[in-house]
Design a protein around this motif. Structure first.
Motif, mmCIF file in Angstrom:
data_model
loop_
_atom_site.group_PDB
_atom_site.id
_atom_site.type_symbol
_atom_site.label_atom_id
_atom_site.label_comp_id
_atom_site.label_asym_id
_atom_site.label_seq_id
_atom_site.Cartn_x
_atom_site.Cartn_y
_atom_site.Cartn_z
ATOM 1 N N ALA A 1 -34.159 36.094 9.892
ATOM 2 C CA ALA A 1 -33.567 35.576 8.654
ATOM 3 C C ALA A 1 -32.510 36.544 8.110
ATOM 4 C CB ALA A 1 -34.652 35.338 7.605
ATOM 5 N N GLU A 2 -32.833 37.847 8.098
ATOM 6 C CA GLU A 2 -31.869 38.835 7.601
ATOM 7 C C GLU A 2 -30.661 38.914 8.523
ATOM 8 O OE1 GLU A 2 -31.535 43.574 6.377
ATOM 9 O OE2 GLU A 2 -33.422 42.810 7.193
ATOM 10 N N LEU A 3 -30.927 38.882 9.822
ATOM 11 C CA LEU A 3 -29.843 38.944 10.794
ATOM 12 C C LEU A 3 -28.908 37.752 10.633
ATOM 13 C CD1 LEU A 3 -28.767 40.577 13.223
ATOM 14 C CD2 LEU A 3 -30.135 39.087 14.686
ATOM 15 N N HIS A 4 -29.477 36.565 10.489
ATOM 16 C CA HIS A 4 -28.667 35.359 10.343
ATOM 17 C C HIS A 4 -27.865 35.381 9.047
ATOM 18 C CE1 HIS A 4 -31.777 33.153 13.084
ATOM 19 N NE2 HIS A 4 -31.114 34.097 13.717
ATOM 20 N N ALA A 5 -28.463 35.924 7.965
ATOM 21 C CA ALA A 5 -27.775 35.972 6.673
ATOM 22 C C ALA A 5 -26.588 36.937 6.703
ATOM 23 C CB ALA A 5 -28.752 36.377 5.573
ATOM 24 N N SER A 6 -26.759 38.069 7.375
ATOM 25 C CA SER A 6 -25.685 39.064 7.363
ATOM 26 C C SER A 6 -24.684 38.885 8.496
ATOM 27 C CB SER A 6 -26.277 40.478 7.422
ATOM 28 O OG SER A 6 -27.030 40.648 8.598
ATOM 29 N N MET A 7 -25.095 38.232 9.580
ATOM 30 C CA MET A 7 -24.219 38.041 10.734
ATOM 31 C C MET A 7 -24.341 36.598 11.219
ATOM 32 S SD MET A 7 -25.054 41.629 12.679
ATOM 33 C CE MET A 7 -23.514 41.775 13.562
ATOM 34 N N PRO A 8 -23.670 35.674 10.548
ATOM 35 C CA PRO A 8 -23.800 34.242 10.878
ATOM 36 C C PRO A 8 -23.518 33.906 12.341
ATOM 37 C CG PRO A 8 -22.607 34.519 8.822
ATOM 38 C CD PRO A 8 -22.788 35.887 9.405
ATOM 39 N N LEU A 9 -22.686 34.684 13.010
ATOM 40 C CA LEU A 9 -22.405 34.407 14.423
ATOM 41 C C LEU A 9 -23.657 34.535 15.293
ATOM 42 C CD1 LEU A 9 -18.948 36.167 14.911
ATOM 43 C CD2 LEU A 9 -19.411 33.711 14.844
ATOM 44 N N LEU A 10 -24.670 35.242 14.783
ATOM 45 C CA LEU A 10 -25.910 35.425 15.539
ATOM 46 C C LEU A 10 -27.003 34.482 15.061
ATOM 47 C CD1 LEU A 10 -25.918 39.334 15.722
ATOM 48 C CD2 LEU A 10 -25.268 37.715 17.509
ATOM 49 N N ALA A 11 -26.618 33.377 14.469
ATOM 50 C CA ALA A 11 -27.590 32.432 13.905
ATOM 51 C C ALA A 11 -28.590 31.934 14.933
ATOM 52 C CB ALA A 11 -26.863 31.259 13.263
ATOM 53 N N ASP A 12 -28.202 31.870 16.210
ATOM 54 C CA ASP A 12 -29.119 31.363 17.238
ATOM 55 C C ASP A 12 -29.921 32.464 17.928
ATOM 56 O OD1 ASP A 12 -28.236 28.777 16.763
ATOM 57 O OD2 ASP A 12 -26.608 28.944 18.223
ATOM 58 N N TYR A 13 -29.666 33.721 17.587
ATOM 59 C CA TYR A 13 -30.366 34.819 18.261
ATOM 60 C C TYR A 13 -31.796 34.939 17.739
ATOM 61 C CZ TYR A 13 -31.605 39.427 19.955
ATOM 62 O OH TYR A 13 -32.242 40.456 20.589
ATOM 63 N N GLN A 14 -32.757 35.044 18.659
ATOM 64 C CA GLN A 14 -34.169 35.107 18.286
ATOM 65 C C GLN A 14 -34.877 36.351 18.823
ATOM 66 O OE1 GLN A 14 -35.645 32.939 16.210
ATOM 67 N NE2 GLN A 14 -33.685 31.871 16.013
ATOM 68 N N GLY A 15 -34.167 37.263 19.474
ATOM 69 C CA GLY A 15 -34.811 38.413 20.094
ATOM 70 C C GLY A 15 -34.986 39.588 19.150
ATOM 71 N N PRO A 16 -35.434 40.733 19.702
ATOM 72 C CA PRO A 16 -35.614 41.929 18.877
ATOM 73 C C PRO A 16 -34.291 42.478 18.366
ATOM 74 C CG PRO A 16 -36.153 42.392 21.193
ATOM 75 C CD PRO A 16 -35.810 40.937 21.097
#
Length: 199
Positions: free
Chosen positions: A115-130
């Protein structure tokens, strides 16, 4: 230059300039030979990534020491040399590197959830890894560093192309350049790695 240089540094990229500046801090005069504009070879561009995350704890310690030097130089030179925005690492190497950083201690690092990753880096919205955030990392402001170091070194940086280097047998090295010949002290025993590794 007022003094005959003790050391010849070939190339005024980020590594050559850092080397000459570190030597100057220790009272050793150096002449930096650059055939073009400082920083326009391999060091061209606006930034490079500075990160603490490595698979080897020794490299983590070197980066910790390097960051302290960068911060000290930033204060002295009056320029931001590394950005304060941190570095995100992704992928399978994250858990192991995170453990190494946590074991080293003193390096602000933490996991980042999706959730934090997607909020700060929208291009990684589909990333689910560590993922982790190295809060002490950032972008080396290469252009700012090159300009600040070049200014600080002044006339120690000369526009000249080095053609060859020759040991003289008298404890010095002769530098043959497009302008002429000059001498420099022959290097002694190598310094410990933390003293010769540029930040």
């Amino acid at each position: 230059m007022d003094r005959v240089p003790e050391v010849a540094v070939v190339g005024a990229g980020i590594v050559g300039l850092c080397t000459a500046y570190a030597l100057a801090e220790r009272g050793t005069t150096a002449r930096v030979y650059e055939s073009g504009v400082p920083g326009h070879g391999q060091s061209s561009g606006q930034s490079r990534i500075f990160r603490h995350a490595h698979d080897d704890a020794r490299l983590v310690e070197f980066t910790r020491q390097g960051r302290a030097v960068w911060d000290e130089w930033a204060d002295r030179l009056g320029a931001e040399l590394i950005s304060q925005d941190g570095v995100v690492a992704l992928g399978g190497s994250v858990p192991g590197r995170l453990r190494i950083l946590q074991d080293a201690g003193g390096i602000p690092v933490r996991t980042v959830d999706s959730a934090e990753l997607h909020a700060s880096m929208p291009l990684l919205a589909d990333y689910q890894g560590p993922a982790m955030l190295d809060e002490g990392g950032g972008a080396i402001r290469t252009r700012a560093a090159v300009e600040s170091l070049t200014d600080a070194l002044g006339d120690s940086v000369v526009t000249d192309e080095v053609i060859s280097l020759h040991p003289t047998g008298r404890g010095t090295v002769e530098v043959l350049s497009a302008v002429g010949r000059a001498g420099a002290r022959s290097p002694g025993p190598p310094l410990p790695a933390q003293e010769v590794t540029p930040p």
